[in-house]
Design a protein around this motif. Structure first.
Motif, short mmCIF file in Angstrom:
data_model
loop_
_atom_site.label_atom_id
_atom_site.label_comp_id
_atom_site.label_asym_id
_atom_site.label_seq_id
_atom_site.Cartn_x
_atom_site.Cartn_y
_atom_site.Cartn_z
N UNK A 60 18.58 34.81 -17.68
CA UNK A 60 19.30 35.98 -16.80
C UNK A 60 20.68 34.84 -17.63
N UNK A 61 20.88 32.96 -17.73
CA UNK A 61 21.83 32.66 -18.53
C UNK A 61 21.93 33.17 -20.19
N UNK A 62 20.72 32.63 -20.71
CA UNK A 62 20.73 32.84 -21.82
C UNK A 62 20.93 33.97 -22.28
N UNK A 63 20.77 35.16 -21.39
CA UNK A 63 21.14 36.44 -22.67
C UNK A 63 23.14 36.29 -21.86
N UNK A 64 23.43 35.73 -20.99
CA UNK A 64 24.99 36.16 -20.53
C UNK A 64 25.88 35.56 -21.68
#
Length: 68
Positions: A60-64
């Motif tokens: 999720x952090x990478x996607x954000x």
């Protein structure tokens, strides 16, 4: 935990209660406590859950950040 019944709509209140219980993890905990779980199995399960949570958080952090 409290759920209010509006306009005598018990079905809607029951759905809301089930959703709250699901979010709190009550159903999952009840299922786990139905049978004895060996400490080694419990440790392995909890470790696998922690790895899953960490991977999900990283994804999720990478996607954000716009990685994917």
């Amino acid at each position: 935990m409290q759920v209010s019944v509006r306009d005598n709509n018990v079905e809607q209140a029951l759905r809301a209660l089930k959703k709250k219980l699901q979010r709190e993890g009550v159903f999952r905990e009840m299922k786990l406590k139905q049978h004895f779980e060996k400490p080694s199995v419990k440790r392995a399960r909890e470790q696998a859950e922690a790895v899953r949570r960490a991977r999900k958080l990283a994804r999720k952090k990478l996607q954000r950040e716009g990685g994917l």
